[in-house]
Write a protein that holds these residues in place. Structure first.
Motif, short mmCIF file in Angstrom:
data_model
loop_
_atom_site.label_atom_id
_atom_site.label_comp_id
_atom_site.label_asym_id
_atom_site.label_seq_id
_atom_site.Cartn_x
_atom_site.Cartn_y
_atom_site.Cartn_z
N ILE A 275 8.36 -25.60 36.62
CA ILE A 275 8.63 -24.20 36.33
C ILE A 275 7.72 -23.76 35.19
O ILE A 275 7.69 -24.38 34.12
CB ILE A 275 10.11 -23.99 35.96
N PRO A 276 6.93 -22.70 35.37
CA PRO A 276 6.03 -22.22 34.30
C PRO A 276 6.83 -21.90 33.03
O PRO A 276 7.89 -21.27 33.09
CB PRO A 276 5.41 -20.97 34.90
N GLY A 277 6.30 -22.36 31.91
CA GLY A 277 6.96 -22.11 30.63
C GLY A 277 7.71 -23.31 30.08
O GLY A 277 8.12 -23.32 28.92
N ILE A 278 7.91 -24.34 30.92
CA ILE A 278 8.58 -25.56 30.46
C ILE A 278 7.52 -26.62 30.16
O ILE A 278 6.72 -26.98 31.03
CB ILE A 278 9.57 -26.08 31.51
N VAL A 279 7.52 -27.09 28.93
CA VAL A 279 6.54 -28.11 28.51
C VAL A 279 6.99 -29.49 28.93
O VAL A 279 6.23 -30.28 29.49
CB VAL A 279 6.34 -28.04 26.99
N SER A 280 8.26 -29.80 28.69
CA SER A 280 8.78 -31.12 29.04
C SER A 280 10.30 -31.06 29.14
O SER A 280 10.94 -30.14 28.64
CB SER A 280 8.39 -32.17 27.99
N VAL A 281 10.85 -32.06 29.82
CA VAL A 281 12.31 -32.20 29.91
C VAL A 281 12.69 -33.42 29.08
O VAL A 281 12.35 -34.56 29.43
CB VAL A 281 12.75 -32.38 31.38
N ASN A 282 13.38 -33.17 27.98
CA ASN A 282 13.76 -34.27 27.09
C ASN A 282 14.98 -35.03 27.60
O ASN A 282 15.10 -36.23 27.40
CB ASN A 282 14.05 -33.73 25.69
N ASP A 283 15.89 -34.30 28.25
CA ASP A 283 17.11 -34.95 28.74
C ASP A 283 17.69 -34.09 29.87
O ASP A 283 17.63 -32.86 29.83
CB ASP A 283 18.15 -35.09 27.63
N PHE A 284 18.23 -34.79 30.87
CA PHE A 284 18.88 -34.06 31.95
C PHE A 284 19.93 -34.98 32.58
O PHE A 284 19.68 -36.17 32.79
CB PHE A 284 17.87 -33.64 33.03
N TYR A 285 21.08 -34.41 32.91
CA TYR A 285 22.12 -35.16 33.63
C TYR A 285 23.06 -34.18 34.30
O TYR A 285 23.11 -32.99 33.99
CB TYR A 285 22.89 -36.07 32.67
N PHE A 286 23.81 -34.70 35.28
CA PHE A 286 24.92 -33.98 35.90
C PHE A 286 26.21 -34.65 35.47
O PHE A 286 26.26 -35.87 35.20
CB PHE A 286 24.84 -34.03 37.43
N GLN A 287 27.29 -33.87 35.46
CA GLN A 287 28.60 -34.46 35.26
C GLN A 287 29.63 -33.69 36.08
O GLN A 287 29.49 -32.50 36.33
CB GLN A 287 28.99 -34.48 33.78
N TYR A 288 30.65 -34.43 36.52
CA TYR A 288 31.70 -33.81 37.31
C TYR A 288 33.03 -34.51 37.01
O TYR A 288 33.06 -35.63 36.50
CB TYR A 288 31.38 -33.89 38.80
N LYS A 289 34.11 -33.82 37.37
CA LYS A 289 35.45 -34.37 37.13
C LYS A 289 35.90 -35.14 38.36
O LYS A 289 35.90 -34.62 39.47
CB LYS A 289 36.43 -33.25 36.83
N ASP A 290 36.29 -36.40 38.15
CA ASP A 290 36.80 -37.22 39.25
C ASP A 290 38.12 -36.63 39.74
O ASP A 290 39.05 -36.45 38.95
CB ASP A 290 37.01 -38.66 38.78
N PRO A 291 38.21 -36.29 41.04
CA PRO A 291 39.44 -35.65 41.55
C PRO A 291 40.67 -36.55 41.47
O PRO A 291 41.79 -36.05 41.45
CB PRO A 291 39.08 -35.31 43.00
N ASP A 292 40.45 -37.88 41.42
CA ASP A 292 41.60 -38.80 41.39
C ASP A 292 42.07 -39.07 39.96
O ASP A 292 43.27 -39.01 39.66
CB ASP A 292 41.23 -40.12 42.08
N THR A 293 41.13 -39.34 39.06
CA THR A 293 41.51 -39.74 37.69
C THR A 293 41.43 -38.59 36.70
O THR A 293 42.04 -38.64 35.63
CB THR A 293 40.60 -40.88 37.21
N GLY A 294 40.64 -37.56 37.03
CA GLY A 294 40.46 -36.47 36.08
C GLY A 294 39.41 -36.75 35.03
O GLY A 294 39.18 -35.92 34.13
N ASP A 295 38.80 -37.94 35.05
CA ASP A 295 37.78 -38.31 34.06
C ASP A 295 36.46 -37.59 34.36
O ASP A 295 36.12 -37.31 35.53
CB ASP A 295 37.54 -39.82 34.08
N MET A 296 35.68 -37.28 33.32
CA MET A 296 34.34 -36.70 33.48
C MET A 296 33.34 -37.83 33.68
O MET A 296 33.28 -38.77 32.88
CB MET A 296 33.97 -35.88 32.26
N ILE A 297 32.58 -37.76 34.74
CA ILE A 297 31.62 -38.80 35.11
C ILE A 297 30.21 -38.22 35.02
O ILE A 297 29.95 -37.15 35.58
CB ILE A 297 31.90 -39.33 36.52
N GLN A 298 29.34 -38.91 34.32
CA GLN A 298 27.96 -38.46 34.17
C GLN A 298 27.06 -39.14 35.21
O GLN A 298 27.26 -40.31 35.56
CB GLN A 298 27.43 -38.76 32.78
N ILE A 299 26.07 -38.39 35.70
CA ILE A 299 25.08 -38.91 36.65
C ILE A 299 23.73 -38.84 35.95
O ILE A 299 23.21 -37.76 35.68
CB ILE A 299 25.04 -38.07 37.94
#
Length: 956
Positions: A275-299
């Protein structure tokens, strides 16, 4: 061509059409008349006349070279439309109804709101399904937006599913149907992002672009293209219009991506860095709530997308997880401003994606100019006034000889003028020659001269009056005399139009079949007219026939009435090619019954019981009685009846076959009384008396009426039905499906055992049972139980249970064992099968069945996979002809989809009556779906009929 010289080249002498014709004509005249005519200079009257004729021909040639759209629009008298003269615009003739999965995906995305993408799979390609019934489809839908309110989400899902079904049923292919529709459930992923921005960029706008690109990575947008965009890419026209008609432009196959199976964080980061204007990506991740435990899980590396799930990058509720770096400073974006920018991007994306209006994506017909093609200035008015044949005429003081010479010259030039006018009239009627909507049977056209009134003295009889209308009739009579091969010429025009679509009519074969079937009744001009009508019909309907060539009828919403019913393109084309009139899905039995023909036994006074055919036809009835001595009672009946002999089983077919041949009748006058006997003779039988008349004229009339009536009955009885076996299946979600595994079909393992399902189940549940059995058999996880009843033992097989629980009973043995030892021996063989067989081998011994009701034999599911049956009556005279049957079979083979197996069956009157009774009741129940049991019973009746026909054909 570009003029590289920079000036207009001077035309060389003698190169114009006028000069060429003039020089050629002079050369011919000199050769033919050099002995009597020596002066060929310009002042010579003969040369002057020649110049006028050549000039007129040059003008006619100029009009002939006018653009074809100008000629056609003048000939038609109004603007041109697609289909006129067999010429169609690209969007009508190059497009097709949905055939491939890509085609269906396009129309659903195009026509149904909130559908971002659609995926289609044959049922056998889906996990947990069995390769048993071909033609069933599973549909999965990814949406643009998911509602937060459960009820609103449920309502929206129901709407989408119903619209998917409605659109599909309107465009359903032959022998295919939807098995299941499922909307992907959303899995919302929150983004964590730390990026470095370049100077002079708007962070909120950059973040909006990031959200847009990441969501497109999850489920990419399907782009629309306008016609001019694709043409600019040099995409061929036939490729641009290859597929269904869409409302908003064109969708390319390559833009229809497969669903995302795995999220790879490194791939997402690559997309963001572009994407024009972005020099670098220092960090990136996804996270979602587990429907069974309710815990937040990072990808942070890879993430396997759950089955039937649509992943969505959600807009952040907080700016804590979003960090921007610029000039060594760190800050969080304004989420409100980012949301505005994101909405703008999505709106522009959706607008561009729907911006290609259908009106701008069609190749228009050239409008054409309304030129006056028929205007004509007579030759005689082009000559010098000195000749006295123009508008001013000759001096009243001229001598009678001079006046007579003027009349002679006018009469001499009149045929030349008439030829020129005829030529222009022909040119202005070119639309009529190619008009497939017209029943015109003329190929030459004429018109009176524009100055005919001034020439009335030349055409009226001596000392008599003459009206212009009479002259018009005379011209038409002359024209018709020369137009005696009009049907042949018009047929050649129709052949030319058909050749543009690589289509031909089997004219010779049809002529021979008609000749042998009807004798001379429908031959010569009558046959040529009928065949020309069929050719024109095929050209006229070719756009709709080709668009719907693989499309079947919509059994959910059958059209009301015969006139409105949709006939699959392939059936319409087949009927036209076989010259079957007015083809519709209608009762052929009813058409015969409405003819007032009755077949019944008749008792005569000589106590002989015979079969009779009664046909009411004005003052003539046609009846068949026994060939006996004519007593007074029978004689009275024979004045008003025709009687035909034959066995009850073949009476109808013989009468329709031989009764239409005029040569089978003979009139003889009685020697003892003033009566005329009509004798009728069919093949290899003696002649009988079929009618009595008091005059020969009455006898001739009786034969003509009988033949014409029987011809009409034959033609009304022509037709056929096509039934798709897949539509005879009961509802897929009801418990009508089962299976059997016969290990004796694998003799190498030495296991003579047949296993069958425990209970009949819905199709998907049954397939899952088969999959579970095969997988656990190969893994050695099945559980075996011995069932002891009275003096017999049987086997019950269950799946492996979870957490020590008992598994589900999958199968039971059809075999009954007399001892437990024998059963245990087979159990041990079953347990060791995983070392000697594989999944493919097991698939060959599994048979799937459909159960319609208790007491009825289950139907092997192979009967329903891409199979269809054609049902036709055997009694119409052409349908009795073996050559016609062969031609019908070959035509079906040429036109029918190659992947569909079909059979053609010719039924006699009683058998077709039985078929129709079940067929039309089933069709009505199929569309209403009001009584499932009735529909199922009627379907079983049809299956029984079809299986019997298949078995009989296999035996022969």
């Amino acid at each position: 061509m570009n003029n590289v010289k920079g000036y207009i080249s001077k035309k060389k002498e003698g190169t114009s059409l006028y000069e060429e014709l003039h020089l050629e004509a002079l050369e011919i005249i000199q050769k033919l008349s050099s002995e009597v005519w020596t002066d060929f200079n310009e002042h010579d009257p003969g040369v002057t006349i020649l110049e006028s004729i050549v000039y007129t021909i040059t003008e006619l040639a100029h009009k002939t070279l006018s653009p074809i759209q100008d000629i056609l629009i003048k000939s038609r008298g109004q603007e041109l439309h697609s289909g006129d003269n067999g010429f169609f615009v690209a969007s009508d003739i190059l497009t097709t109804g949905p055939i491939t999965f890509y085609d269906y995906r396009k129309i659903w995305i195009d026509q149904i709101s909130n559908v971002k993408n659609v995926w289609i799979y044959p049922i056998e390609d889906c996990p947990g399904e069995v390769d048993n019934i071909k033609g069933l489809l599973r549909v999965f839908i990814g949406k643009f937006k998911y509602k937060s309110d459960p009820q609103e989400e449920s309502d929206d899902n129901k709407r989408i599913i119903q619209e998917i079904l409605t659109t599909y049923n309107t465009n359903r292919n032959l022998c295919e149907d939807i098995y299941n529709i499922e909307i992907y459930k959303p899995l919302r992923l929150a983004m964590g992002l730390n990026i470095k921005l370049s100077n002079s960029v708007n962070g909120e706008e950059i973040l909006a672009k990031v959200f847009n690109q990441v969501n497109d990575y999850m489920v990419s947008n399907v782009n629309y293209y306008s016609l001019w965009e694709l043409q600019r890419k040099d995409t061929p026209i036939n490729k641009i219009f290859n597929g269904p008609n869409l409302l908003d432009g064109f969708i390319l196959d390559e833009d229809l991506k497969d669903p995302l199976e795995e999220i790879v964080i490194s791939d997402v980061m690559k997309i963001i860095t572009q994407i024009p204007g972005i020099v670098s990506v220092n960090d990136f991740y996804f996270q979602y709530k587990d429907p069974d435990t309710g815990d937040m899980i990072q990808i942070r590396d890879r993430f396997k997308v759950p089955k039937n799930t649509r992943v969505i990058a959600t807009f952040p509720k907080s700016d804590k997880e979003i960090v921007f770096e610029n000039s060594n400073t760190f800050f969080q974006p304004d989420l409100n401003e980012t949301k505005k920018q994101f909405s703008l991007i999505r709106a522009l994306s959706y607008g561009g994606f729907k911006e290609a209006s259908s009106s701008l994506n069609k190749i228009s017909i050239p409008p054409g100019n309304h030129l006056d093609m028929t205007s004509y200035f007579p030759i005689r008015k082009q000559l010098p006034e000195l000749y006295g044949i123009g508008d001013r005429g000759i001096s009243g003081q001229a001598t009678d000889l001079r006046k007579a010479q003027v009349k002679q010259l006018q009469a001499y030039l009149m045929p030349f003028d008439q030829l020129m006018v005829n030529f222009l009239t022909q040119l202005s009627n070119i639309h009529t020659l190619y008009d497939v909507n017209d029943n015109n049977h003329a190929s030459y056209f004429t018109k009176e001269l524009p100055d005919t009134e001034e020439l009335i003295d030349l055409i009226k009889p001596v000392n008599g009056e003459y009206e212009l209308t009479k002259w018009k009739e005379t011209l038409n009579d002359i024209n018709n005399r020369f137009d005696n091969k009009a049907l042949k010429r018009l047929s050649e025009v129709a052949n030319h139009l058909l050749s543009r679509f690589n289509e031909t009519f089997q004219t010779y074969a049809l002529r021979k079949i008609n000749s042998s079937s009807y004798g001379e009744v429908l031959m010569n001009e009558e046959f040529d007219k009928k065949l020309l009508t069929s050719k024109r019909q095929l050209v006229r309907e070719y756009a709709s026939i080709s668009y719907g060539r693989a499309r079947s009828f919509n059994y959910h919403q059958p059209e009301e009435g015969e006139k409105n019913q949709f006939i699959p393109g392939i059936l319409r084309k087949l009927a036209i090619l076989m010259d079957i009139d007015d083809f519709k899905i209608k009762s052929l039995i009813k058409g015969f019954e409405d003819s007032e023909i009755e077949i019944h036994p008749v008792t005569l006074n000589i106590e002989v019981v015979i079969d009779a055919i009664n046909i009411s036809q004005e003052d003539l009835e046609i009846i068949k009685i026994e060939d006996v001595t004519i007593d007074e009672v029978i004689k009275d009946d024979l004045y008003k009846v025709m009687h035909y002999m034959g066995d009850k089983e073949t009476l109808l077919q013989d009468t329709l076959k031989y009764g239409v041949i005029a040569d089978n009748y003979e009139i003889k006058k009685s020697e003892k009384e003033d009566l005329y006997y009509i004798f009728y003779k069919k093949a290899n039988q003696e002649a009988n008396i079929v009618h009595l008349s008091k005059t020969q004229e009455e006898a001739v009339t009786a034969i003509q009426k009988a033949v014409a009536y029987l011809v009409n009955i034959n033609q009304k009885s022509e037709g056929f039905f096509m039934i798709e076996h897949l539509l005879l299946l009961p509802p897929y979600k009801e418990a009508y499906f089962g299976f059997q595994i016969d290990f004796s079909l694998l003799p190498s393992i030495g296991l003579n055992l047949k296993l069958t399902h425990k209970v009949w189940a819905p199709c998907q549940e049954r397939n899952e049972t088969i999959t579970t059995f095969v997988n656990q058999l190969l893994l050695g996880q099945l559980q075996y139980s011995v069932i002891h009843k009275k003096d017999n033992y049987s086997l019950e097989i269950s799946s492996s249970g979870e957490d020590g629980q008992e598994g589900e009973v999958l199968m039971v043995s059809e075999n009954q064992y007399t001892s437990e030892e024998a059963l245990n021996k087979d159990i041990e063989l079953l347990k060791g099968l995983n070392t000697v067989v594989d999944e493919e081998q097991l698939g060959t011994i599994i048979k799937c069945y459909v159960n319609y009701a208790a007491g009825k034999a289950p139907i092997d599911e192979s009967f329903f996979s891409f199979q269809a049956s054609f049902i036709a009556p055997s009694w119409p005279v052409r349908f009795q002809n073996e050559n016609f049957k062969t031609m019908f079979k070959n035509t079906v083979y040429e036109q029918f989809p190659i992947h569909i197996k079909y059979g053609i069956y010719w039924l006699d009157y009683e058998d077709l009556k039985t078929f129709e009774t079940s067929y039309f009741k089933w069709l009505e129940q199929l569309s209403s779906k009001s009584e499932e049991d009735t529909q199922k019973d009627l379907a079983y009746e049809l299956i029984t009929i079809l299986q019997k026909l298949i078995e009989q054909q296999d035996e022969t």
